[in-house]
Design a protein around this motif. Structure first.
Motif, PDB file in Angstrom:
ATOM      1  N   ALA A 414      42.138  82.556   7.185  1.00  0.00           N
ATOM      2  CA  ALA A 414      41.791  81.306   6.514  1.00  0.00           C
ATOM      3  C   ALA A 414      40.613  80.625   7.204  1.00  0.00           C
ATOM      4  O   ALA A 414      40.597  80.470   8.426  1.00  0.00           O
ATOM      5  CB  ALA A 414      43.007  80.369   6.508  1.00  0.00           C
ATOM      6  N   GLY A 415      39.632  80.231   6.413  1.00  0.00           N
ATOM      7  CA  GLY A 415      38.481  79.508   6.939  1.00  0.00           C
ATOM      8  C   GLY A 415      37.310  80.380   7.329  1.00  0.00           C
ATOM      9  O   GLY A 415      36.203  79.874   7.545  1.00  0.00           O
ATOM     10  N   SER A 416      37.516  81.689   7.401  1.00  0.00           N
ATOM     11  CA  SER A 416      36.417  82.580   7.774  1.00  0.00           C
ATOM     12  C   SER A 416      35.261  82.470   6.790  1.00  0.00           C
ATOM     13  O   SER A 416      34.086  82.452   7.180  1.00  0.00           O
ATOM     14  CB  SER A 416      36.926  84.022   7.832  1.00  0.00           C
ATOM     15  OG  SER A 416      35.872  84.938   8.025  1.00  0.00           O
ATOM     16  N   TYR A 443      26.040  90.013   8.048  1.00  0.00           N
ATOM     17  CA  TYR A 443      25.950  90.945   9.180  1.00  0.00           C
ATOM     18  C   TYR A 443      26.365  90.265  10.485  1.00  0.00           C
ATOM     19  O   TYR A 443      27.205  90.771  11.222  1.00  0.00           O
ATOM     20  CB  TYR A 443      24.520  91.461   9.279  1.00  0.00           C
ATOM     21  CG  TYR A 443      24.336  92.663  10.172  1.00  0.00           C
ATOM     22  CD1 TYR A 443      24.280  93.942   9.629  1.00  0.00           C
ATOM     23  CD2 TYR A 443      24.203  92.528  11.545  1.00  0.00           C
ATOM     24  CE1 TYR A 443      24.103  95.059  10.441  1.00  0.00           C
ATOM     25  CE2 TYR A 443      24.021  93.632  12.362  1.00  0.00           C
ATOM     26  CZ  TYR A 443      23.972  94.896  11.798  1.00  0.00           C
ATOM     27  OH  TYR A 443      23.801  96.003  12.623  1.00  0.00           O
ATOM     28  N   VAL A 444      25.774  89.105  10.749  1.00  0.00           N
ATOM     29  CA  VAL A 444      26.090  88.385  11.995  1.00  0.00           C
ATOM     30  C   VAL A 444      27.538  87.895  11.973  1.00  0.00           C
ATOM     31  O   VAL A 444      28.246  87.972  12.991  1.00  0.00           O
ATOM     32  CB  VAL A 444      25.109  87.217  12.193  1.00  0.00           C
ATOM     33  CG1 VAL A 444      25.533  86.347  13.381  1.00  0.00           C
ATOM     34  CG2 VAL A 444      23.694  87.743  12.410  1.00  0.00           C
ATOM     35  N   HIS A 445      27.992  87.410  10.844  1.00  0.00           N
ATOM     36  CA  HIS A 445      29.369  86.937  10.703  1.00  0.00           C
ATOM     37  C   HIS A 445      30.355  88.074  10.953  1.00  0.00           C
ATOM     38  O   HIS A 445      31.355  87.914  11.670  1.00  0.00           O
ATOM     39  CB  HIS A 445      29.547  86.367   9.294  1.00  0.00           C
ATOM     40  CG  HIS A 445      30.903  85.833   8.991  1.00  0.00           C
ATOM     41  ND1 HIS A 445      31.836  86.533   8.249  1.00  0.00           N
ATOM     42  CD2 HIS A 445      31.493  84.650   9.303  1.00  0.00           C
ATOM     43  CE1 HIS A 445      32.923  85.812   8.123  1.00  0.00           C
ATOM     44  NE2 HIS A 445      32.749  84.666   8.739  1.00  0.00           N
ATOM     45  N   GLY A 446      30.089  89.251  10.386  1.00  0.00           N
ATOM     46  CA  GLY A 446      30.969  90.393  10.614  1.00  0.00           C
ATOM     47  C   GLY A 446      30.997  90.806  12.070  1.00  0.00           C
ATOM     48  O   GLY A 446      32.061  91.111  12.625  1.00  0.00           O
ATOM     49  N   LEU A 447      29.836  90.819  12.693  1.00  0.00           N
ATOM     50  CA  LEU A 447      29.764  91.173  14.120  1.00  0.00           C
ATOM     51  C   LEU A 447      30.499  90.135  14.966  1.00  0.00           C
ATOM     52  O   LEU A 447      31.210  90.485  15.929  1.00  0.00           O
ATOM     53  CB  LEU A 447      28.299  91.278  14.535  1.00  0.00           C
ATOM     54  CG  LEU A 447      27.980  92.000  15.832  1.00  0.00           C
ATOM     55  CD1 LEU A 447      28.477  93.434  15.803  1.00  0.00           C
ATOM     56  CD2 LEU A 447      26.474  91.965  16.091  1.00  0.00           C
ATOM     57  N   ALA A 448      30.353  88.867  14.622  1.00  0.00           N
ATOM     58  CA  ALA A 448      31.075  87.813  15.342  1.00  0.00           C
ATOM     59  C   ALA A 448      32.580  88.007  15.206  1.00  0.00           C
ATOM     60  O   ALA A 448      33.347  87.790  16.157  1.00  0.00           O
ATOM     61  CB  ALA A 448      30.664  86.439  14.816  1.00  0.00           C
ATOM     62  N   GLY A 449      33.021  88.424  14.006  1.00  0.00           N
ATOM     63  CA  GLY A 449      34.442  88.707  13.817  1.00  0.00           C
ATOM     64  C   GLY A 449      34.930  89.814  14.724  1.00  0.00           C
ATOM     65  O   GLY A 449      36.039  89.753  15.276  1.00  0.00           O
ATOM     66  N   ALA A 460      39.322  81.337  12.416  1.00  0.00           N
ATOM     67  CA  ALA A 460      37.969  81.062  11.941  1.00  0.00           C
ATOM     68  C   ALA A 460      37.128  80.375  12.998  1.00  0.00           C
ATOM     69  O   ALA A 460      35.926  80.652  13.138  1.00  0.00           O
ATOM     70  CB  ALA A 460      38.035  80.209  10.668  1.00  0.00           C
ATOM     71  N   HIS A 461      37.746  79.463  13.765  1.00  0.00           N
ATOM     72  CA  HIS A 461      36.968  78.773  14.802  1.00  0.00           C
ATOM     73  C   HIS A 461      36.513  79.743  15.883  1.00  0.00           C
ATOM     74  O   HIS A 461      35.434  79.571  16.473  1.00  0.00           O
ATOM     75  CB  HIS A 461      37.788  77.632  15.417  1.00  0.00           C
ATOM     76  CG  HIS A 461      39.029  78.092  16.129  1.00  0.00           C
ATOM     77  ND1 HIS A 461      40.155  78.512  15.450  1.00  0.00           N
ATOM     78  CD2 HIS A 461      39.322  78.221  17.457  1.00  0.00           C
ATOM     79  CE1 HIS A 461      41.085  78.865  16.340  1.00  0.00           C
ATOM     80  NE2 HIS A 461      40.604  78.708  17.546  1.00  0.00           N
ATOM     81  N   ASP A 462      37.320  80.785  16.161  1.00  0.00           N
ATOM     82  CA  ASP A 462      36.904  81.798  17.138  1.00  0.00           C
ATOM     83  C   ASP A 462      35.701  82.587  16.625  1.00  0.00           C
ATOM     84  O   ASP A 462      34.810  82.947  17.391  1.00  0.00           O
ATOM     85  CB  ASP A 462      38.059  82.770  17.419  1.00  0.00           C
ATOM     86  CG  ASP A 462      39.281  82.084  17.990  1.00  0.00           C
ATOM     87  OD1 ASP A 462      39.125  81.347  18.980  1.00  0.00           O
ATOM     88  OD2 ASP A 462      40.383  82.273  17.446  1.00  0.00           O
ATOM     89  N   ILE A 463      35.697  82.858  15.326  1.00  0.00           N
ATOM     90  CA  ILE A 463      34.571  83.572  14.730  1.00  0.00           C
ATOM     91  C   ILE A 463      33.305  82.738  14.851  1.00  0.00           C
ATOM     92  O   ILE A 463      32.233  83.248  15.221  1.00  0.00           O
ATOM     93  CB  ILE A 463      34.878  83.920  13.267  1.00  0.00           C
ATOM     94  CG1 ILE A 463      36.077  84.870  13.196  1.00  0.00           C
ATOM     95  CG2 ILE A 463      33.653  84.534  12.581  1.00  0.00           C
ATOM     96  CD1 ILE A 463      36.643  85.039  11.808  1.00  0.00           C
ATOM     97  N   ALA A 464      33.410  81.449  14.551  1.00  0.00           N
ATOM     98  CA  ALA A 464      32.248  80.573  14.688  1.00  0.00           C
ATOM     99  C   ALA A 464      31.743  80.550  16.129  1.00  0.00           C
ATOM    100  O   ALA A 464      30.535  80.619  16.377  1.00  0.00           O
ATOM    101  CB  ALA A 464      32.603  79.163  14.214  1.00  0.00           C
TER     102      ALA A 464
END
Length: 480
Positions: A414-416, A443-449, A460-464
């Motif tokens: 949730a929130g991703s 691309y960057v979002h997936g790598l951050a995940g 989601a906050h960890d991904i950010a």
């Protein structure tokens, strides 16, 4: 950048090349690369048990010629013939000369279950629909065995051009594809069947316009904005976020979190979650005057957690700057308002939202993702980022679709998507065209995940929080 071409284009290139080569030379090139990949996967070829699943097409011929090469290196090779009278004659003769043996399909299951390696040459890239009945037990046996399963060019039973799987299909550990990637190797549900993919160069000359593209680090590094010496926050771009509601204030916070890490110089927020946004990100510029009076903004993100605030969505769509529409904004934005916009529009639905926009079932979108993203882009005259197990980006001009290769199942939290919207919106504000902003953002979002969930489940906050690390990884690897 990795590229994929349609079956029609690949076949035309093959015909052109074969006209210049001695008879059978192209198949020999493919078989040599295939055999080398199998040998590497086996580690020890001598004494290994190799089973070939051989259909009537050229993929069956590739498998037979590769099997002959492995047999000459000491492997015990058995070809299971699904169409004995139509197996490739040259490959069949070569296998037998090398000491390989053949059996009918009815005798194949026990051999597959005891194999060290199974080579899938049942159906070629022109196959449509699932496997025929006689091939299904062999594919199932391969899946439950301990054998390494290698697909020739494409797993049998998947559609090369669409990535659809309409029935039983082989599940490979490795797919060895020839000349170019096929679209299905980048797009679920077919991609899930392909395993790792190895491209063997066989000398095809392909046109400049591929069917599908997949960006890599170097491509994304060239897209990410870098401030110049004279840059200030306004020259770097200002992104506006119109998101959140009394019920979903967190969506606003998460969208802002992605935007702050996306390369723009400043983030403006309008909406009912201002207190929550400021409490978490005091650098945000907050306005209570609505989108029209928020101040200078180079791009807007509208919709995450917006509830039923159709008025704000309409105001943002009326502005003559790039707009990203997500979540509730997709439900609230009239199609006619999106189509008549002259500034770029980026829509970011997941499969359920895409299904609602298209008026079809979610399963239909999930099973034919390429068709769905192209249809949405054309219908709305917008760039569309279709989120999911394979994230696809299509522009309104009908050019190549882009598939993102960095996604991870950990992004299904949730929130991703709110974080992704803020990130891609910030790239829009920094001046990237919609197709590039969506592609680089995904691309960057997936790598951050991936980074966020490397050692534990991530929210989601960890991904950010992992976006700066992903950004650095891309920049350092892409431009040295």
């Amino acid at each position: 950048m990795r590229t994929a071409y349609s079956v029609e284009t690949v076949r035309a290139a093959e015909r052109t090349l074969m006209a210049r080569l001695p008879d059978g030379a192209l198949m020999q090139r493919a078989a040599a690369g295939l055999a080398a990949a199998c040998a590497q996967l086996l580690g020890r070829v001598y004494g290994s048990r190799v089973v070939l699943l051989v259909g009537s097409g050229d993929n069956g011929g590739d498998a037979l010629w590769a099997g002959a090469r492995l047999a000459r290196r000491g492997a015990a090779v058995t070809a299971v013939l699904l169409a004995p009278g139509r197996a490739h004659p040259g490959g069949l003769a070569a296998l037998r000369r090398a000491g390989g043996v053949t059996v009918p399909a009815a005798d194949g299951v026990p051999l597959v279950e005891r194999a060290d390696l199974v080579l899938d040459g049942i159906v070629g890239i022109g196959g449509t629909g699932g496997l025929r009945a006689e091939a299904v037990p062999l594919a199932e046996a391969a899946h439950r065995s301990r054998a390494a399963v290698v697909a020739v060019d494409l797993p049998s039973g998947v559609d090369a051009d669409t990535g659809q799987v309409r029935g039983a299909a082989v599940r490979a550990d490795l797919t060895v594809t020839f000349g170019t990637h096929k679209p299905a190797l980048f797009v679920d549900p077919a991609r899930e069947h392909a395993g790792s993919v190895r491209l063997v160069d066989i000398g095809l000359e392909l046109p400049a316009g591929p069917f599908l593209e997949a960006l890599q680090h170097a491509d994304v590094a060239r897209l990410l904005p870098v401030p110049a010496a004279e840059s200030d926050k306004y020259r770097r771009g200002v992104v506006g976020i119109a998101a959140g509601s009394a019920r979903y204030p967190g969506a606003a916070v998460l969208a802002v979190s992605g935007a702050l890490r996306g390369g723009a110089g400043a983030v403006r927020y309008v909406g009912p979650a201002a207190d929550a946004v400021i409490a978490r990100y005091p650098e945000t510029l907050v306005s209570d005057q609505g989108p029209k009076k928020a101040g200078r903004v180079q791009a807007w993100v509208v919709g995450p957690g917006a509830g039923d605030d159709a008025r704000t969505v309409a105001q943002v769509l009326a502005l003559d700057v790039p707009v990203l529409v997500d979540a509730d904004g997709l439900r609230l934005a009239p199609a006619r308002d999106v189509r008549r916009r002259t500034a770029p529009t980026l829509m970011t639905p997941h499969a359920g939202e895409a299904a609602a926009l298209l008026g079809v079932g979610r399963d239909e979108v999930e099973g034919a993702r390429l068709d769905a993203v192209r249809e949405l882009a054309g219908r709305y005259r917008a760039t569309v980022l279709l989120k999911g197990s394979t994230t696809l980006v299509a522009g309104p001009d009908g050019g190549p679709v882009r598939a993102n290769a960095t996604g991870t199942p950990w992004l299904a939290t949730a929130g991703s998507g709110d974080v992704l919207s803020g990130l891609a919106g910030s790239l829009l504000a920094a001046g990237l065209p919609a197709l590039d902003a969506a592609s680089a953002g995904a691309y960057v979002h997936g790598l951050a995940g991936r980074f966020a969930a490397r050692h534990a489940p991530a929210g989601a906050h960890d991904i950010a929080d992992a976006i700066p690390r992903a950004w650095r990884d891309v920049r350092e690897a892409g431009v040295g």
